[in-house]
Design a protein around this motif. Structure first.
Motif, PDB file in Angstrom:
ATOM      1  N   ARG A  39      39.589 -14.878 -29.389  1.00  0.00           N
ATOM      2  CA  ARG A  39      39.503 -15.652 -30.437  1.00  0.00           C
ATOM      3  C   ARG A  39      40.385 -15.231 -31.292  1.00  0.00           C
ATOM      4  O   ARG A  39      41.172 -16.615 -31.873  1.00  0.00           O
ATOM      5  CB  ARG A  39      38.425 -15.027 -31.019  1.00  0.00           C
ATOM      6  N   LEU A  40      41.692 -14.393 -31.163  1.00  0.00           N
ATOM      7  CA  LEU A  40      42.586 -14.272 -31.378  1.00  0.00           C
ATOM      8  C   LEU A  40      44.002 -14.869 -30.691  1.00  0.00           C
ATOM      9  O   LEU A  40      44.725 -15.527 -31.795  1.00  0.00           O
ATOM     10  CB  LEU A  40      43.609 -12.387 -31.707  1.00  0.00           C
ATOM     11  N   LYS A 327      37.511 -11.303 -35.884  1.00  0.00           N
ATOM     12  CA  LYS A 327      38.096 -12.705 -36.102  1.00  0.00           C
ATOM     13  C   LYS A 327      37.781 -13.216 -37.503  1.00  0.00           C
ATOM     14  O   LYS A 327      38.731 -14.045 -37.774  1.00  0.00           O
ATOM     15  CB  LYS A 327      36.340 -13.577 -36.147  1.00  0.00           C
ATOM     16  N   TYR A 328      37.890 -12.349 -38.852  1.00  0.00           N
ATOM     17  CA  TYR A 328      37.833 -12.617 -39.756  1.00  0.00           C
ATOM     18  C   TYR A 328      38.884 -12.173 -40.435  1.00  0.00           C
ATOM     19  O   TYR A 328      40.138 -12.670 -40.718  1.00  0.00           O
ATOM     20  CB  TYR A 328      36.960 -10.732 -41.044  1.00  0.00           C
ATOM     21  N   LEU A 329      39.774 -10.778 -39.899  1.00  0.00           N
ATOM     22  CA  LEU A 329      41.166 -10.942 -39.863  1.00  0.00           C
ATOM     23  C   LEU A 329      42.425 -11.853 -39.676  1.00  0.00           C
ATOM     24  O   LEU A 329      43.682 -12.203 -40.213  1.00  0.00           O
ATOM     25  CB  LEU A 329      41.660  -9.311 -39.650  1.00  0.00           C
ATOM     26  N   ALA A 330      41.613 -12.355 -38.505  1.00  0.00           N
ATOM     27  CA  ALA A 330      42.448 -13.237 -38.575  1.00  0.00           C
ATOM     28  C   ALA A 330      42.220 -15.238 -38.619  1.00  0.00           C
ATOM     29  O   ALA A 330      42.896 -15.689 -38.863  1.00  0.00           O
ATOM     30  CB  ALA A 330      42.285 -13.554 -36.454  1.00  0.00           C
ATOM     31  N   GLN A 334      35.959 -20.818 -37.595  1.00  0.00           N
ATOM     32  CA  GLN A 334      35.576 -21.635 -36.079  1.00  0.00           C
ATOM     33  C   GLN A 334      34.078 -21.372 -36.134  1.00  0.00           C
ATOM     34  O   GLN A 334      33.841 -20.253 -35.483  1.00  0.00           O
ATOM     35  CB  GLN A 334      36.844 -21.119 -34.978  1.00  0.00           C
ATOM     36  N   PRO A 335      33.337 -22.143 -35.340  1.00  0.00           N
ATOM     37  CA  PRO A 335      32.138 -22.320 -35.414  1.00  0.00           C
ATOM     38  C   PRO A 335      32.182 -21.386 -34.093  1.00  0.00           C
ATOM     39  O   PRO A 335      32.450 -20.828 -33.044  1.00  0.00           O
ATOM     40  CB  PRO A 335      31.233 -23.294 -34.615  1.00  0.00           C
ATOM     41  N   ASP A 336      31.058 -20.216 -33.021  1.00  0.00           N
ATOM     42  CA  ASP A 336      30.957 -19.698 -32.282  1.00  0.00           C
ATOM     43  C   ASP A 336      29.302 -18.986 -32.109  1.00  0.00           C
ATOM     44  O   ASP A 336      28.367 -19.375 -32.286  1.00  0.00           O
ATOM     45  CB  ASP A 336      31.573 -17.740 -32.917  1.00  0.00           C
ATOM     46  N   ARG A 337      29.032 -18.476 -31.038  1.00  0.00           N
ATOM     47  CA  ARG A 337      28.049 -18.418 -30.339  1.00  0.00           C
ATOM     48  C   ARG A 337      26.950 -16.960 -31.078  1.00  0.00           C
ATOM     49  O   ARG A 337      28.311 -16.403 -32.300  1.00  0.00           O
ATOM     50  CB  ARG A 337      27.814 -18.119 -28.629  1.00  0.00           C
ATOM     51  N   GLN A 338      26.175 -16.294 -30.791  1.00  0.00           N
ATOM     52  CA  GLN A 338      25.531 -15.753 -31.618  1.00  0.00           C
ATOM     53  C   GLN A 338      26.042 -14.421 -31.761  1.00  0.00           C
ATOM     54  O   GLN A 338      26.591 -13.978 -30.463  1.00  0.00           O
ATOM     55  CB  GLN A 338      23.429 -15.252 -31.706  1.00  0.00           C
ATOM     56  N   SER A 339      26.596 -13.710 -32.131  1.00  0.00           N
ATOM     57  CA  SER A 339      27.081 -12.487 -32.514  1.00  0.00           C
ATOM     58  C   SER A 339      26.292 -10.945 -32.703  1.00  0.00           C
ATOM     59  O   SER A 339      25.210 -11.395 -33.488  1.00  0.00           O
ATOM     60  CB  SER A 339      28.131 -12.452 -33.137  1.00  0.00           C
TER      61      SER A 339
END
Length: 511
Positions: A39-40, A327-330, A334-339
């Motif tokens: 992601r990053l 993800k938040y800090l970056a 974008q849509p992502d699968r379940q976390s």
């Protein structure tokens, strides 16, 4: 790294094997999974993994690198594609299928003795022995000896290697200089990327048996060799911190120090004492998916420009929270699968007082071992154990007979109703709650049971959803820990040189 329970990725076993045992196996982190590094990387970060990987390398042939860190978002990799086992140091014994090794070794000897006896009997004319039988026994003996000797007696060569990106640069590795090399690589990466966004995952080989014997730290601790290793870890993290500070990056860099599990309490030595660590007041240890000693680990954050120094957060959080936090800090929207994790920044910055984890599910392999519930409006953290490991010998605090606790069959005791504890009042899990001691006893178990059902629905729905998209997606939930995936396959073995004559040494004169 994926922000999800290992079960979703197929990285949970049903039997006694819960980790990859051979670098030449085909199991590993599926290409359909997404790591925080990926992601990053997509958001412009230069990413690196320095240290241990232990999530597989190849799938179908040597060099396909389907599980390699480079395929999972790490732009640069230096370190151990496997992990640090006792097999990596001569004379330390073996961690890999020791019982199977003994059985194959004994069978090889028995076949050899039997074959020799039949040959002597035939030569002496005491008994008529068919030449075909002798040939068959010779071939069988060779086969059994090969199955025993080739994969197991060369484990140091097969598993204990160092790679730089996708190139094997040392095989077998020299363990003595490993800490210095990992540290230097980590510092170099930070310096090389000081002027643009970067992610460094520094996955230490400490503290894991075999313990290091670095001369500069020998005898430095009052707690034996394990303490010496802990002193070395402290020094290494200090050097990383100094590097960040010297480059003027401290106020713009989040540092997070943690561990993947509690201490391995069964790993002890009469000479050197406890080698696997200890867990204080917490019951259990490594490989115990329910007891606090196995799953409660340190979480230390440093970010001078944003986080208040010395602040203590006493809320249930998870290593899975790192994925949504990064993800938040970056600023990745974008849509992502379940976390299964949650962004930690509001909690770390003091903007909220409670973790978003109302329920947390603790697995031992593929089996749901325990569930904790942190109800709103109370300090209590209730935990229900559906099964617990059978400690051995009886009365011990760990599984000393098997060296590590297992999750299935005769190795566990199931509880119906579940064992229930309030961790806020009883962090040692020594006083199970009963209807007589906890007025909400029935309600707590009911709430936990409902949460388990909701959780299981997400597992089932996810598998059905992925299977409907494509064949490749359906494979992502297949177990990576089955026997056919973890056993050694010569054609998958990373090698510097011409297989099976693998061998090379990294130039370490600068270390």
């Amino acid at each position: 790294m994926t922000g999800r329970y290992a079960l979703r990725s197929g990285l949970a076993g049903a039997g006694s094997v819960q980790v990859l045992l051979f670098l030449g196996g085909s199991g590993g982190l599926s290409s359909t999974e997404t790591t925080f590094a990926k992601r990053l990387q997509l958001n412009g970060y230069t990413t690196s993994l320095i240290g241990k990987w232990h999530l597989g390398v190849n799938c179908e042939k040597r060099g396909d690198h389907c599980h390699h860190p480079n395929q999972h978002g790490f732009s640069y990799f230096y370190g151990l594609p496997f992990t640090l086992f006792n097999d990596c140091v001569p004379g330390k014994g073996s961690d890999v299928m020791a019982g199977v090794q003994d059985t194959l070794g004994h069978l090889t000897v028995m076949l050899g003795v039997g074959l020799l006896s039949l040959v002597c009997v035939r030569v002496c004319g005491l008994l008529e022995v068919s030449p075909r039988l002798l040939v068959a026994l010779v071939l069988l003996s060779i086969l059994v000896a090969a199955v025993w000797y080739v994969p197991f007696k060369h484990l140091r060569t097969w598993n204990c290697i160092i790679m730089r990106n996708q190139e094997v640069i040392e095989q077998p590795m020299t363990v003595e200089t490993l800490p210095q090399r990992l540290l230097k690589e980590a510092q170099t990466f930070i310096k090389r990327n000081a002027h643009h966004p970067f992610l460094l995952f520094f996955s230490l080989a400490h503290i894991h048996t075999p313990l290091f014997k670095t001369p500069a730290f020998a005898g430095k601790s009052r707690h034996g060799r394990y303490g010496d290793n802990l002193e070395e870890v402290d020094w290494m993290i200090g050097k990383i911190t100094e590097t960040v500070d010297s480059l003027g990056l401290a106020n713009n860099t989040l540092m997070y120090f943690t561990s993947d599990h509690g201490g391995h309490i069964e790993d002890a030595d009469p000479t050197f004492g406890q080698r696997g660590g200890w867990n204080g007041i917490y019951k259990g240890g490594k490989a115990m998916g329910g007891w606090e000693g196995g799953i409660r680990v340190p979480g230390i954050f440093r970010w001078p420009g944003r986080l208040t120094a010395g602040r203590v957060v006493d809320e249930p959080t998870s290593l899975m929270d790192l994925y949504p936090t990064l993800k938040y800090l970056a600023e990745d929207a974008q849509p992502d699968r379940q976390s299964d994790g949650f962004n930690l920044m509001p909690l770390l910055e003091g903007k909220v007082e409670r973790s978003e984890h109302e329920f947390m599910f603790h697995y031992c392999g593929i089996y749901l071992n325990a569930v904790r519930w942190h109800p709103a409006g109370t300090d209590s953290v209730f935990k229900a154990h559906f099964f617990t490991p059978n400690f051995s010998p009886p009365g011990a605090g760990g599984c000393y007979d098997t060296k590590i606790c297992l999750c299935h069959g005769e190795h566990v005791t199931h509880h119906n109703p579940p064992l229930l504890y309030d961790l806020f009042r009883d962090p040692s899990e020594s006083r199970p709650l009963t209807p007589g001691t906890e007025p909400r006893y029935a309600e707590i178990l009911e709430q936990i049971a409902r949460a388990v059902e909701r959780h299981r629905e997400t597992l089932s729905n996810q598998q059905l959803s992925e299977a409907s998209h494509s064949h490749a997606d359906a494979q992502s939930v297949h177990s990576q820990m089955t026997l056919d995936r973890i056993l050694w396959r010569p054609w998958l073995q990373p090698c510097c040189g011409t297989f099976p004559f693998c061998g090379c040494k990294e130039n370490t004169t600068h270390i």
